[in-house]
Scaffold this motif. Sequence first.
Motif, short mmCIF file in Angstrom:
data_model
loop_
_atom_site.label_atom_id
_atom_site.label_comp_id
_atom_site.label_asym_id
_atom_site.label_seq_id
_atom_site.Cartn_x
_atom_site.Cartn_y
_atom_site.Cartn_z
N GLN A 136 8.75 38.29 -82.15
CA GLN A 136 7.85 38.49 -83.28
C GLN A 136 6.42 38.20 -82.82
N LEU A 137 5.63 39.26 -82.74
CA LEU A 137 4.24 39.14 -82.30
C LEU A 137 3.33 39.00 -83.52
N ARG A 138 2.56 37.92 -83.51
CA ARG A 138 1.55 37.69 -84.52
C ARG A 138 0.27 37.26 -83.82
N ASN A 150 6.73 34.48 -81.40
CA ASN A 150 7.90 33.75 -81.86
C ASN A 150 9.15 34.45 -81.34
N VAL A 151 10.05 33.68 -80.76
CA VAL A 151 11.32 34.22 -80.26
C VAL A 151 12.43 33.59 -81.09
N ALA A 183 17.97 29.62 -83.57
CA ALA A 183 17.10 29.02 -82.57
C ALA A 183 15.73 29.69 -82.64
N LEU A 184 14.69 28.88 -82.63
CA LEU A 184 13.31 29.38 -82.70
C LEU A 184 12.48 28.70 -81.64
N ALA A 185 11.80 29.50 -80.81
CA ALA A 185 10.84 28.98 -79.83
C ALA A 185 9.54 29.75 -80.01
N PRO A 201 7.34 20.56 -79.55
CA PRO A 201 7.35 20.44 -81.01
C PRO A 201 7.63 21.73 -81.76
N THR A 202 7.35 22.89 -81.17
CA THR A 202 7.56 24.15 -81.88
C THR A 202 9.00 24.66 -81.76
#
Length: 368
Positions: free
Chosen positions: A160-162, A167-168, A177-179, A357-358
Motif C-alpha cells: 500500500q503506497l501512500r 505499508n506491507v 501482519a503489518l510492517a 514500533p510500526t
Amino acid sequence: MKITTNRNDLLAALNKVIGVVERRQTLPILSNLLAEVQDAELKLTGTDLEIEMETTVSVQNIEPGRITLPARKLFDLCRGLPESAAIELSVTGDRATLKSGRSRYTLACLSADDFSSLDSGELSQQIELPAAELLKLIQRTQFAMAQQDVRFYLNGMLLQLRPGTLNVVTTDGHRLALARFETTDDQAKQPTADLIVPRKAILELSRLLAQVDGNVVLHFNQGQIRVQVDSLRLTSKLIDGRFPEYERVIPQHSDKHLVLDRERFRQALARCSIFSNDKFKGVRLTLGNGTLTLQSNNPEHEEAEEVLDVDYQGEALEIGFNVVYLLDALTTLPGQNITLSLRNADSSGLMTTTEEPTLRYVVMPMRL
C-alpha cells in the motif's frame, strides 16, 4: 541455434528462473523455458502465465535462434554435470542436443512461437527503495499470507503506497501482519496505489532481493508489477480484488498490556504446543495478578501448563489462541521484549515491539 558456454554459468542462470516453472502443467509449453540467442547472450524466460522470470547469460554465439527447452530436465542435467564443464547446445528442428566432453543428450523442444510472455512494455509508475528494507518488510509479514483461500485477494501481500510511506500487509482472515517503511521519495511525486502481489511472486521476489545490494525499483501499473536487478527481471500479474480494510482489525482500545521476554514466551508456547489438539492447536492464556498461565490439552487427556511472571495487577482474563499463530509472530518479531495487548476474551490480541514500533501482529481469539 548453437552456443557454447560453461556449466556453472548456465546453471546459475537456470537457477534464477526455474522457480516459476511448475512441475505439473496443463499446458506442455509452460514446462519449458524460452531460450533466445542474440549477439553474445542467451536469454532464458520462464512463466506460469501469472509470473515471469527472465535472465541473461554470456555465451559464445555460433548460430542465433530461439526455441523452448524442457526446464526441469535441462536444470537437472546441468546440475549433474562436473564443475566448470564445457557445454555445447545446438538445436535442429524440434530436438536440442547438449554435448559435454564425450557425453551427449537429446532433448525434445517446442516452438518458441507458442510461448506466451507477460511483457506488456513499459509500466508507467514506480517507486525506489533499499532492497534490504523491502526484503525485511516481506520477511516480517509473509507468514500471514493465506494459501489457496477462496478469497483470492488474501493469497498475496498488499503493498500500500501512500505519500511518504509503504505499508506491507498480509492476512489469512485469522491473523494479520503489518510492517511500514518511511520512504525518502518526494511525497508529492510518490504514487498512491494498492498492489496485491501473489504469494508465489512474493516468494520469488524475496529470493531475488537476498542477492541484492543497494536500491531496487518497482515498476507497476494497475495490472502488473516488475522488478529488475542486473540481468534478472521478475514480472507478475497483480491480484485483482479489494483487500480488507485492515486498519479496522487492529485493536485500538486494549487495556491490558504485558511486557514479555520474547524468547521465554516463545519457548513456553512451543512446549505447550506439543500437548495441544492436533486439529485446533489451541492454547489458553490466563492472566492474573503477577502471572500469565499457559495451558493446553488434547483428546488423549494429556495436559501442559506453564506459568510466567508478568508485571500486571488488574482484572483477570482468560483467552484462547491458535498457538501456531502466536509462535509464527514471536519467531518473526525482533528484539528481546514484546508487548502483548489484550482487552477481553472476544477481542483480538496485538503484539508489538519497541525495536520496530510500526510493526503490528494481530491474532484473533478462539473458543476453547
